[in-house]
Design a protein around this motif. Structure first.
Motif, PDB file in Angstrom:
ATOM      1  N   PRO A  93      -9.969  20.955  -4.196  1.00  8.49           N
ATOM      2  CA  PRO A  93      -9.162  20.577  -3.017  1.00  8.49           C
ATOM      3  C   PRO A  93      -9.177  19.082  -2.735  1.00  8.49           C
ATOM      4  CG  PRO A  93     -10.538  22.488  -2.539  1.00  8.49           C
ATOM      5  CD  PRO A  93     -10.997  21.943  -3.851  1.00  8.49           C
ATOM      6  N   TYR A  94     -10.326  18.440  -2.942  1.00  4.91           N
ATOM      7  CA  TYR A  94     -10.386  16.995  -2.702  1.00  4.91           C
ATOM      8  C   TYR A  94      -9.565  16.229  -3.734  1.00  4.91           C
ATOM      9  CZ  TYR A  94     -13.962  17.645   0.856  1.00  4.91           C
ATOM     10  OH  TYR A  94     -14.641  18.011   1.993  1.00  4.91           O
ATOM     11  N   ALA A  95      -9.553  16.715  -4.964  1.00  7.64           N
ATOM     12  CA  ALA A  95      -8.704  16.094  -5.978  1.00  7.64           C
ATOM     13  C   ALA A  95      -7.232  16.252  -5.611  1.00  7.64           C
ATOM     14  CB  ALA A  95      -8.981  16.713  -7.344  1.00  7.64           C
ATOM     15  N   ALA A  96      -6.881  17.399  -5.033  1.00  8.99           N
ATOM     16  CA  ALA A  96      -5.501  17.611  -4.590  1.00  8.99           C
ATOM     17  C   ALA A  96      -5.136  16.653  -3.460  1.00  8.99           C
ATOM     18  CB  ALA A  96      -5.319  19.057  -4.129  1.00  8.99           C
ATOM     19  N   VAL A  97      -6.104  16.343  -2.590  1.00 15.28           N
ATOM     20  CA  VAL A  97      -5.861  15.363  -1.519  1.00 15.28           C
ATOM     21  C   VAL A  97      -5.559  13.994  -2.119  1.00 15.28           C
ATOM     22  CG1 VAL A  97      -6.933  14.107   0.384  1.00 15.28           C
ATOM     23  CG2 VAL A  97      -7.209  16.580   0.210  1.00 15.28           C
ATOM     24  N   VAL A  98      -6.338  13.614  -3.153  1.00  9.39           N
ATOM     25  CA  VAL A  98      -6.087  12.333  -3.827  1.00  9.39           C
ATOM     26  C   VAL A  98      -4.704  12.328  -4.455  1.00  9.39           C
ATOM     27  CG1 VAL A  98      -6.828  10.847  -5.733  1.00  9.39           C
ATOM     28  CG2 VAL A  98      -8.537  11.910  -4.251  1.00  9.39           C
ATOM     29  N   ASN A  99      -4.316  13.451  -5.040  1.00 10.88           N
ATOM     30  CA  ASN A  99      -2.999  13.539  -5.679  1.00 10.88           C
ATOM     31  C   ASN A  99      -1.869  13.446  -4.665  1.00 10.88           C
ATOM     32  OD1 ASN A  99      -1.293  14.188  -8.062  1.00 10.88           O
ATOM     33  ND2 ASN A  99      -0.851  16.048  -6.913  1.00 10.88           N
ATOM     34  N   ALA A 100      -2.148  13.884  -3.431  1.00  5.35           N
ATOM     35  CA  ALA A 100      -1.106  13.889  -2.402  1.00  5.35           C
ATOM     36  C   ALA A 100      -0.897  12.525  -1.757  1.00  5.35           C
ATOM     37  CB  ALA A 100      -1.443  14.912  -1.323  1.00  5.35           C
ATOM     38  N   LEU A 101      -1.750  11.544  -2.083  1.00  5.53           N
ATOM     39  CA  LEU A 101      -1.594  10.214  -1.499  1.00  5.53           C
ATOM     40  C   LEU A 101      -0.270   9.601  -1.957  1.00  5.53           C
ATOM     41  CD1 LEU A 101      -5.191   8.755  -1.979  1.00  5.53           C
ATOM     42  CD2 LEU A 101      -4.118   9.433   0.187  1.00  5.53           C
ATOM     43  N   PRO A 102       0.616   9.238  -1.040  1.00  8.15           N
ATOM     44  CA  PRO A 102       1.910   8.661  -1.445  1.00  8.15           C
ATOM     45  C   PRO A 102       1.743   7.209  -1.892  1.00  8.15           C
ATOM     46  CG  PRO A 102       1.761   8.756   0.945  1.00  8.15           C
ATOM     47  CD  PRO A 102       0.524   9.433   0.418  1.00  8.15           C
ATOM     48  N   ILE A 103       2.459   6.855  -2.955  1.00  9.29           N
ATOM     49  CA  ILE A 103       2.377   5.488  -3.475  1.00  9.29           C
ATOM     50  C   ILE A 103       2.856   4.488  -2.434  1.00  9.29           C
ATOM     51  CG2 ILE A 103       3.152   3.933  -5.309  1.00  9.29           C
ATOM     52  CD1 ILE A 103       3.565   6.346  -7.073  1.00  9.29           C
ATOM     53  N   ILE A 104       3.891   4.849  -1.674  1.00  5.69           N
ATOM     54  CA  ILE A 104       4.469   3.911  -0.713  1.00  5.69           C
ATOM     55  C   ILE A 104       3.502   3.601   0.424  1.00  5.69           C
ATOM     56  CG2 ILE A 104       6.844   4.548  -1.239  1.00  5.69           C
ATOM     57  CD1 ILE A 104       6.842   6.313   1.236  1.00  5.69           C
ATOM     58  N   ALA A 105       2.506   4.467   0.651  1.00 14.22           N
ATOM     59  CA  ALA A 105       1.481   4.180   1.651  1.00 14.22           C
ATOM     60  C   ALA A 105       0.265   3.519   1.020  1.00 14.22           C
ATOM     61  CB  ALA A 105       1.064   5.466   2.358  1.00 14.22           C
ATOM     62  N   LEU A 106      -0.054   3.932  -0.185  1.00 21.15           N
ATOM     63  CA  LEU A 106      -1.256   3.436  -0.854  1.00 21.15           C
ATOM     64  C   LEU A 106      -1.106   1.994  -1.313  1.00 21.15           C
ATOM     65  CD1 LEU A 106      -4.045   4.451  -1.759  1.00 21.15           C
ATOM     66  CD2 LEU A 106      -3.012   5.125  -3.922  1.00 21.15           C
ATOM     67  N   ALA A 107       0.048   1.646  -1.883  1.00 16.04           N
ATOM     68  CA  ALA A 107       0.245   0.306  -2.447  1.00 16.04           C
ATOM     69  C   ALA A 107       0.141  -0.807  -1.407  1.00 16.04           C
ATOM     70  CB  ALA A 107       1.592   0.246  -3.165  1.00 16.04           C
ATOM     71  N   PRO A 108       0.799  -0.700  -0.242  1.00 20.69           N
ATOM     72  CA  PRO A 108       0.656  -1.787   0.739  1.00 20.69           C
ATOM     73  C   PRO A 108      -0.774  -1.962   1.238  1.00 20.69           C
ATOM     74  CG  PRO A 108       2.552  -0.407   1.270  1.00 20.69           C
ATOM     75  CD  PRO A 108       1.775   0.297   0.200  1.00 20.69           C
ATOM     76  N   ILE A 109      -1.492  -0.845   1.400  1.00 15.84           N
ATOM     77  CA  ILE A 109      -2.882  -0.935   1.868  1.00 15.84           C
ATOM     78  C   ILE A 109      -3.738  -1.687   0.861  1.00 15.84           C
ATOM     79  CG2 ILE A 109      -4.939   0.420   2.392  1.00 15.84           C
ATOM     80  CD1 ILE A 109      -3.102   2.585   3.512  1.00 15.84           C
ATOM     81  N   LEU A 110      -3.606  -1.338  -0.409  1.00 15.55           N
ATOM     82  CA  LEU A 110      -4.401  -2.004  -1.446  1.00 15.55           C
ATOM     83  C   LEU A 110      -3.970  -3.461  -1.621  1.00 15.55           C
ATOM     84  CD1 LEU A 110      -4.652   0.835  -4.122  1.00 15.55           C
ATOM     85  CD2 LEU A 110      -6.438   0.018  -2.595  1.00 15.55           C
ATOM     86  N   ASN A 111      -2.676  -3.737  -1.451  1.00 11.30           N
ATOM     87  CA  ASN A 111      -2.211  -5.119  -1.549  1.00 11.30           C
ATOM     88  C   ASN A 111      -2.831  -5.994  -0.468  1.00 11.30           C
ATOM     89  OD1 ASN A 111      -0.557  -5.123  -3.835  1.00 11.30           O
ATOM     90  ND2 ASN A 111       1.194  -4.322  -2.710  1.00 11.30           N
ATOM     91  N   ASN A 112      -3.028  -5.421   0.716  1.00 11.46           N
ATOM     92  CA  ASN A 112      -3.641  -6.175   1.812  1.00 11.46           C
ATOM     93  C   ASN A 112      -5.142  -6.351   1.626  1.00 11.46           C
ATOM     94  OD1 ASN A 112      -1.228  -6.522   3.236  1.00 11.46           O
ATOM     95  ND2 ASN A 112      -1.447  -4.571   4.309  1.00 11.46           N
ATOM     96  N   MET A 113      -5.746  -5.488   0.836  1.00 13.61           N
ATOM     97  CA  MET A 113      -7.196  -5.567   0.624  1.00 13.61           C
ATOM     98  C   MET A 113      -7.572  -6.633  -0.396  1.00 13.61           C
ATOM     99  SD  MET A 113      -8.114  -1.482   0.556  1.00 13.61           S
ATOM    100  CE  MET A 113      -9.775  -1.787  -0.041  1.00 13.61           C
ATOM    101  N   PHE A 114      -6.639  -6.993  -1.264  1.00 19.15           N
ATOM    102  CA  PHE A 114      -6.933  -7.940  -2.337  1.00 19.15           C
ATOM    103  C   PHE A 114      -6.007  -9.150  -2.243  1.00 19.15           C
ATOM    104  CE2 PHE A 114      -8.207  -3.763  -3.826  1.00 19.15           C
ATOM    105  CZ  PHE A 114      -9.484  -4.004  -4.317  1.00 19.15           C
ATOM    106  N   ASP A 115      -6.326 -10.167  -3.034  1.00 14.46           N
ATOM    107  CA  ASP A 115      -5.540 -11.385  -3.049  1.00 14.46           C
ATOM    108  C   ASP A 115      -4.126 -11.097  -3.563  1.00 14.46           C
ATOM    109  OD1 ASP A 115      -5.916 -14.504  -2.882  1.00 14.46           O
ATOM    110  OD2 ASP A 115      -4.752 -14.128  -4.698  1.00 14.46           O
ATOM    111  N   SER A 116      -3.155 -11.861  -3.057  1.00 18.94           N
ATOM    112  CA  SER A 116      -1.752 -11.613  -3.417  1.00 18.94           C
ATOM    113  C   SER A 116      -1.459 -11.904  -4.888  1.00 18.94           C
ATOM    114  CB  SER A 116      -0.822 -12.466  -2.544  1.00 18.94           C
ATOM    115  OG  SER A 116      -1.100 -13.852  -2.719  1.00 18.94           O
ATOM    116  N   THR A 117      -2.334 -12.651  -5.545  1.00 22.62           N
ATOM    117  CA  THR A 117      -2.127 -12.954  -6.967  1.00 22.62           C
ATOM    118  C   THR A 117      -2.924 -12.013  -7.881  1.00 22.62           C
ATOM    119  OG1 THR A 117      -3.925 -14.588  -6.931  1.00 22.62           O
ATOM    120  CG2 THR A 117      -1.700 -15.379  -6.470  1.00 22.62           C
ATOM    121  N   SER A 118      -3.529 -10.988  -7.299  1.00 22.75           N
ATOM    122  CA  SER A 118      -4.349 -10.062  -8.084  1.00 22.75           C
ATOM    123  C   SER A 118      -3.513  -8.870  -8.554  1.00 22.75           C
ATOM    124  CB  SER A 118      -5.533  -9.564  -7.252  1.00 22.75           C
ATOM    125  OG  SER A 118      -6.251  -8.571  -7.949  1.00 22.75           O
ATOM    126  N   SER A 119      -3.749  -8.452  -9.780  1.00 20.37           N
ATOM    127  CA  SER A 119      -3.093  -7.253 -10.319  1.00 20.37           C
ATOM    128  C   SER A 119      -3.902  -5.989 -10.034  1.00 20.37           C
ATOM    129  CB  SER A 119      -2.887  -7.389 -11.829  1.00 20.37           C
ATOM    130  OG  SER A 119      -2.011  -8.450 -12.131  1.00 20.37           O
TER     131      SER A 119
END
Length: 252
Positions: A93-119
């Motif tokens: 079930p926890y793996a299914a929760v990870v799978n349900a994470l939407p990219i459009i929500a996940l990407a902006p959060i991770l972009n804000n956590m790291f430098d703008s020039t980081s891949s």
């Protein structure tokens, strides 16, 4: 002839679809911002070929790192959780929760956590998306062990790692590659979509949004074609690796 029969039908269908697309767009005079003609997309693909290749290499690098990292984490996690039915039932079930994470929500959060020039954010998104199909399929393969093989290894007093290395992992390889085939395309999609939300402007996703913003729709579609080709390369590479790792399947 066997390979020709398997390859020829989809190629013919694809060519027919492109021709029909060209005829419908040209005869119907559909606006290019709705659907550009394949000929216009091809012209832009030829003109922008260097940019398409450079962007595909950038997106491909992010997808590859994410795919390798997500696959490695999924296999290790599956090995750990498969040792107990209770643990595996809790993990799914926890793996299914990870799978349900939407990219459009996940990407902006991770972009804000790291430098703008980081891949790293794009690679993390690709890794998270690739994790679920590999984990679920590997876990299923590790749990489906022939009782005869288990009894044989018990008779040799084989330890847990020895049993996993000699029996469980080889037996689970077809399941691993089933998940990897799914994850290979998903990693490319995740890497490209994650580029829509800021960060480095060197990948296919950034080029698509930039071209669309300037109403250069055939050029945007040219980069979409580059993304499709990149996904196909990842998928075919996975099929090749599967054939090399499981030669007995190709002989059967």
């Amino acid at each position: 002839m066997r390979y020709l029969r398997s390859v020829l039908p989809p190629v013919l269908v694809g060519v027919l679809a492109v021709v029909l697309w060209e005829v419908v767009v040209t005869a119907g005079r559909i606006a290019p911002f709705i659907l550009p003609a394949p000929s216009a997309i091809w012209d832009q693909l030829v003109e922008q070929r260097d940019n398409v290749v450079d962007a595909a290499l950038a997106s491909g690098a992010n997808a590859l790192v994410g795919l390798v990292g997500g696959t490695a984490a999924a296999i290790v996690a599956a090995l750990l959780f498969s040792r107990s039915k209770l643990l595996s039932d809790i993990a799914v079930p926890y793996a299914a929760v990870v799978n349900a994470l939407p990219i459009i929500a996940l990407a902006p959060i991770l972009n804000n956590m790291f430098d703008s020039t980081s891949s790293l954010p794009r690679r993390a998104v690709a890794g998270i998306i690739a994790f679920f199909p590999v984990f679920i399929n590997t876990l299923r393969g590790l749990r489906e062990v022939d009782p005869t093989h288990r009894e044989l290894m018990d008779s040799y007093a084989a330890g847990g790692w020895t049993f996993a290395r000699l029996v469980r992992l080889p037996g689970a390889l077809p399941y691993v590659f089933t998940g990897l085939r799914q994850a290979s395309s998903l990693a490319v999609i995740a890497a490209v979509v994650a580029e829509y939300f800021g960060g480095l402007q060197d990948g296919l996703g950034a080029r698509i949004t930039s071209a669309a913003a300037f109403t250069a729709y055939p050029r945007a579609w040219a980069f979409v074609v580059g993304a499709c080709v990149l996904g196909l390369v990842f998928y075919l590479t996975t099929l090749l690796l599967e054939r090399l790792a499981t030669p007995w399947k190709s002989r059967s």
